[in-house]
Scaffold this active site. Structure first.
Site: not given
Length: 228
Positions: A63-65, A134
Site C-alpha cells: 500500500q504505502d511505505p 497514508h
C-alpha cells in the site's frame, strides 16, 4: 514481448506528465519544509531499479511505505538490514515457514534478494510522511502505479500477481487473467492475516506456476548482501 523493452520505454513518458511533476514537487517541498519523508529520495524508485520490466516474474503489491525510521527503502514489505521485521512481514514469514519446505525465519526483513530474482515489490503509493500512514495517498502516485500495472499487463505474459487485501485487489482489477495469474488473499497485517492470509500458500503456488512456464522458481529465503 520484445525482450529489449525497459521500464523507461513503457513508463518513462510519465515523468513529463503534469500529475507526476506535481507529485514530485509536493514531496520535494515537504522535505524542504523540514518534514521527514520516507523512503529517502534516492530509494523512491528502487523497485524498478532492482527488477527490470523483462525480468518481472511475480508482483507483490503493497500500500504505502513504512513510516518509521530506517524502515522503508523502496520495496514493498521490506525493511533495511538491522531493522526488525514489522508485523505484516512477520506474518509473511510465518506463512513461508508452513508453505515452503526448509524455509527458516530470517533475523532480518531485507527482501532485496527477492527483487533481484524478479519479484517486483511495488507499493501503490511511493512516499509517506514520518509517523503518518497514508499521508501521501491521493497525491498522484496511484496514477503512476496504475500505469505500471497496465504496462505489465500489456507488455508481459504469465506474471503472477499476489494481491493481498481489498486495496491491492481493487488495484488489480485491470489485470487480464487470460494472460496473467492472480493470487488473492487477505492482507498479512495482524488485523486480517488470520482470515485467510495464513494458509494461502501463495509462495509455493507461484513457484509451481513459474515451473509450468519453464521458468526458474523463486528462492524465497531472504538473503542479506555479502559483506565486502
Amino acid at each position: 514481448m520484445s525482450p529489449s523493452l525497459t521500464w523507461h520505454d513503457v513508463i518513462g513518458q510519465e515523468k513529463e506528465q503534469p500529475y507526476f511533476k506535481d507529485t514530485l514537487a509536493y514531496v520535494a517541498a515537504e522535505r524542504r519544509a523540514g518534514k521527514t519523508i520516507y523512503p529517502p529520495q534516492k530509494d523512491i524508485f528502487n523497485a524498478f531499479r532492482l527488477t527490470e520490466l523483462d525480468q518481472v516474474k511475480v508482483v507483490i503489491l503493497g500500500q504505502d511505505p513504512y513510516h518509521g525510521p530506517n524502515q522503508a527503502h523502496g520495496l514493498s514489505f521490506s525493511v533495511l538490514p538491522g531493522v526488525p521485521a514489522p508485523p505484516s512481514l512477520g506474518n509473511i514469514y510465518k506463512e513461508l515457514v508452513t508453505d515452503i519446505p526448509g524455509f527458516q525465519r530470517p533475523n532480518h526483513g531485507f527482501l532485496q534478494s527477492w527483487a533481484e530474482q524478479g519479484v517486483l515489490l511495488l507499493n501503490t503509493v511511493l512516499t509517506v510522511e514520518a509517523g503518518k500512514a497514508h499521508s501521501h495517498a491521493n497525491l498522484g502516485w496511484e496514477t503512476f502505479t496504475d500505469k505500471v500495472i497496465a504496462a505489465l499487463n500489456e507488455h508481459r505474459e504469465g506474471v503472477i500477481f499476489m494481491l493481498w487485501g481489498s486495496h491491492a485487489q481493487k488495484k488489480g482489477r485491470i489485470i487480464n487473467t487470460e494472460r496473467h495469474y492472480i493470487l488473492k488473499a487477505p492482507h498479512p497485517s495482524p488485523l486480517s492475516a488470520h482470515r485467510g492470509f495464513l494458509g494461502c500458500k501463495h509462495f509455493s503456488q507461484a513457484n509451481q506456476l513459474l515451473q509450468q512456464q519453464n521458468q526458474q522458481p523463486i528462492d524465497w529465503q531472504p538473503k542479506l548482501p555479502a559483506v565486502e
